[in-house]
Design an enzyme around this catalytic site. Structure first.
Site, PDB file in Angstrom:
ATOM      1  N   ASP A 127       0.865  -1.180   0.000  1.00  0.00           N
ATOM      2  CA  ASP A 127       0.000   0.000   0.000  1.00  0.00           C
ATOM      3  C   ASP A 127       0.902   1.232   0.000  1.00  0.00           C
ATOM      4  O   ASP A 127       2.131   1.110  -0.079  1.00  0.00           O
ATOM      5  CB  ASP A 127      -0.973  -0.007   1.206  1.00  0.00           C
ATOM      6  CG  ASP A 127      -2.328   0.597   0.829  1.00  0.00           C
ATOM      7  OD1 ASP A 127      -2.335   1.767   0.399  1.00  0.00           O
ATOM      8  OD2 ASP A 127      -3.347  -0.091   0.938  1.00  0.00           O
ATOM      9  N   HIS A 177      -2.890   3.105  -4.724  1.00  0.00           N
ATOM     10  CA  HIS A 177      -2.286   2.666  -3.451  1.00  0.00           C
ATOM     11  C   HIS A 177      -0.837   2.217  -3.645  1.00  0.00           C
ATOM     12  O   HIS A 177      -0.386   1.277  -2.989  1.00  0.00           O
ATOM     13  CB  HIS A 177      -3.115   1.529  -2.839  1.00  0.00           C
ATOM     14  CG  HIS A 177      -4.412   1.996  -2.241  1.00  0.00           C
ATOM     15  ND1 HIS A 177      -4.515   2.447  -0.946  1.00  0.00           N
ATOM     16  CD2 HIS A 177      -5.658   2.101  -2.775  1.00  0.00           C
ATOM     17  CE1 HIS A 177      -5.778   2.800  -0.708  1.00  0.00           C
ATOM     18  NE2 HIS A 177      -6.483   2.605  -1.803  1.00  0.00           N
ATOM     19  N   GLU A 198      -9.836   2.489  -5.329  1.00  0.00           N
ATOM     20  CA  GLU A 198      -9.508   3.898  -5.062  1.00  0.00           C
ATOM     21  C   GLU A 198      -8.325   4.398  -5.894  1.00  0.00           C
ATOM     22  O   GLU A 198      -7.430   5.056  -5.362  1.00  0.00           O
ATOM     23  CB  GLU A 198      -9.223   4.084  -3.562  1.00  0.00           C
ATOM     24  CG  GLU A 198     -10.425   3.760  -2.697  1.00  0.00           C
ATOM     25  CD  GLU A 198     -10.138   3.748  -1.202  1.00  0.00           C
ATOM     26  OE1 GLU A 198     -11.025   4.144  -0.450  1.00  0.00           O
ATOM     27  OE2 GLU A 198      -9.029   3.348  -0.788  1.00  0.00           O
TER      28      GLU A 198
HETATM   29  C1  ACM Z   1     -10.935  -0.635   0.415  1.00  0.00           C
HETATM   30  O1  ACM Z   1     -11.445  -0.584   1.542  1.00  0.00           O
HETATM   31  N1  ACM Z   1     -10.311   0.422  -0.073  1.00  0.00           N
HETATM   32  C2  ACM Z   1     -10.983  -1.837  -0.391  1.00  0.00           C
END
Ligand code: ACM
Length: 633
Positions: free
Chosen positions: A202, A277, A353
């Site tokens: 991440d 991410h 995201e």
């Molecule tokens: C997530 O909670 N961004 C998968």
């Protein structure tokens, strides 16, 4: 013989049904029937393995060690065993269809125990149940004598409702050591979870050694140390500052954890979160971004503006460049190493995201889109996801990703993990994709689980009751067979230790396990609460920190005319609540709660605590009146 009167019959039935409800097994088995008598064990059992199987032998060695910790010796053959009861375990020669791969039959009789299954996955699950039928610790009499264990005779037939029963652990926001991950797996196995989704990368850290790209861990696994609230209070790293916080797993360690999980009937699904991410990745290899600028691994400093409704802006680029062929060459080698390390069917590619702003502002990316007939950022994300799917399937694996991967169309073989509610999952099923349900409002284990006066306030709440109401199959879905199961997700932005990870995971994960394992008709929250209560003793015995917020008063404040009123609730009939509203301590000497009461105007706090058998149980809640006012809905 006395005549059985209707009232006597009623009483007998009542007694029978309460005996039937007596077990403490979580998740509740498919069927549990009490039979006559009880099994009494003084010292231990004689273990008899009925089928030749190295795997079963290894499993039984593991369990013998666990039973020993509970004070039960499973190696009673060496002594004169005239009075010793047996524990017989074997694999069915002809598979019993109703048990599937993971089910088992368990019979407890006065002279011993028989556990049979179609596979070692089944015996493993049966042994977990058996452990829960034993006390966590041997009872000792007032004279110091170890008392025999007594288990009511019973027949248990059990098999899971879903094949995918997962928990996800985010090891990027906080790094957990190999031993900590193993401890997490141990607890998962107790509750028959069989998928460990390992969120390995991440913005805040890259946690897996990749031999072809050593900088991923040399640079990407480390960040500057920061304290304070994640995403708001932490200062951005200075350019020259040394990155000292972090860690990663070597490939040898990964193999060790994979094997450890397999011995516990757990398959690991690794997640490499792309194209978003990816700040830790880009700190190591900035050439894979659009702007190719110098970056640092994020220490939890704010870099996202959240606008609500799922809209956001990343103020630092954290996405890969989907228009760059070098990115796909990189991903091909990366996923090649991942596929070699993890024997499971699925690799998770994240996909959530991802911010399209840097793509949409770049001339070269725009050219690429025009050449490929791609209209917008969503289309480009879809192009990226399809290419990643090809890479992953070229390694002999199936791809799964968060529900954003549906946007703009998805490759046929890919599976979807539905996190923004159930709707992504429903849509994916409609398109013929397999789905794992992880709707955040039911299964996000980082959400607040108790009263704000004693718990960290996160952006959403998830009570044990709500977690228990998780139902993976929506009412209206075309093909429920495509729903593989579900999982609880533990994001660790606010979770700096394994002890707190356990606290946030349990007991809510037990509720999720029951939704995923037990037949829907066997679910009952009141009964689950009683069993959970019994399991707390087991956790205490093992020294594992779990949340006992269900003992604490639930505070509801409301207006009645011009009065501000307070209602306190607790689900346990043997718990009393005592409170004060006059700034006095301790609440033991306050009023016993008998019903809703008025909160008169004034500068004071409501103090309230639960008591069981005259002893305070769990924390004192202390809530200033003006906070109470703000709670009125
Ligand atoms: C997530 O909670 N961004 C998968």
């Amino acid at each position: 013989m006395k005549k059985i009167t209707p009232i006597l019959l009623f009483l007998m039935l009542l007694t029978f049904s309460s005996v039937e409800a007596q077990h403490q097994i979580i998740p509740a088995p498919r069927s549990y029937e009490v039979s006559d008598g009880e099994l009494m064990i003084s010292q231990g059992l004689e273990l008899q393995q009925l089928s030749e199987s190295e795997e079963l032998k290894k499993q039984l060695d593991l369990f013998s060690a666990e039973f020993k910790k509970m004070g039960i010796d499973l190696d009673m053959t060496s002594i004169d065993s005239s009075g010793v009861k047996t524990l017989k375990i074997g694999l069915n020669e002809i598979a019993e269809d109703t048990l599937g791969v993971e089910g088992y039959n368990l019979v407890i009789e006065p002279n011993g125990i028989l556990l049979m299954a179609n596979s070692t996955a089944g015996t493993f699950n049966g042994l977990q149940t058996l452990k829960q039928l034993f006390p966590a610790k041997r009872e000792v009499s007032a004279e110091g004598e170890i008392l025999p264990v007594k288990i009511p005779s019973c027949i248990i037939q059990d098999a899971p409702r879903f094949g995918w029963r997962g928990l996800m652990l985010d090891v990027s926001r906080h790094f957990f050591t190999v031993d900590e991950v193993k401890a997490y797996l141990d607890q998962m196995a107790e509750f028959k979870f069989n998928v460990f989704h390992w969120h390995l990368t991440d913005d805040q850290g890259w946690r897996i050694e990749i031999k072809t790209f050593p900088k991923l861990t040399e640079v990407g696994a480390w960040r500057v140390e920061r304290h304070g609230k994640f995403g708001s209070e932490r200062a951005a790293p200075k350019k020259s500052e040394k990155a000292t916080y972090g860690g990663f797993y070597t490939q040898e360690q990964i193999k060790d954890v994979v094997a450890y999980a397999a011995e516990r009937n757990i398959t690991i699904v690794p997640e490499i979160d792309v194209p978003g991410h990816s700040m830790a990745l880009l700190a190591a290899y900035p050439q894979y971004s659009v702007n190719k600028e110098f970056k640092q691994v994020n220490p939890g400093a704010k870099f996202v503006d959240w606008y609500g409704n799922g809209k956001f802006k990343m103020n630092i680029e954290n996405t890969l460049n989907p228009a760059d062929p070098a990115v796909y060459a990189f991903l091909d080698m990366l996923f090649g190493e991942i596929a070699d390390l993890f024997p499971g069917e699925y690799i998770h590619m994240g996909g959530d995201e991802s911010y399209h702003g840097y793509w949409e502002e770049d001339a070269k990316v725009q050219d690429f889109m025009a050449k490929n007939g791609i209209e917008d950022g969503k289309g480009l994300q879809s192009y990226f996801v399809k290419r990643v799917e090809k890479i992953i399937s070229s390694k002999g694996k199936k791809m799964i990703g968060w529900d954003e991967i549906l946007e703009g169309g998805l490759a046929d073989g890919a599976a979807v993990m539905s996190w923004r509610g159930m709707k992504g999952g429903i849509e994916a099923v409609g398109l013929g994709h397999k789905v794992v349900m992880t709707p955040n409002e039911f299964v996000y284990l980082d959400f607040t689980q108790g009263d704000y006066s004693v718990e960290n306030k996160i952006y959403a709440d998830l009570s044990l009751k709500k977690a228990y109401s998780f139902e993976p199959i929506p009412d209206f879905v075309l093909d429920p067979e495509l729903i593989l199961g579900g999982q609880g997700n533990l994001w660790t932005e606010e979770i700096p230790s394994i002890s707190f990870a356990f606290y946030m995971t349990y007991p809510r994960a037990m509720a999720i396990s029951e939704s995923l394992w037990s037949p829907k008709k066997n679910k009952n929250f009141e009964d689950f609460l009683q069993r959970t209560d019994a399991h707390f003793t087991r956790f205490d015995q093992k020294g594992i920190n779990v949340a006992k917020t269900i003992y604490e008063p639930e505070v509801r404040v409301y207006n009645e005319g011009r009065k501000l009123m307070c209602e306190l609730k607790n689900p346990f009939s043997d718990i009393e609540m005592h409170y004060t509203i006059d700034n006095t301590y301790p609440v033991t000497f306050g009023k016993k709660y008998e019903g809703p009461f008025e909160l008169p105007a004034g500068n004071y706090s409501l103090r309230v605590q639960s008591f069981r058998n005259g002893k305070a149980i769990e924390r004192l809640l202390q809530i200033p009146r003006k906070d109470l006012e703000s709670r009125v809905k």
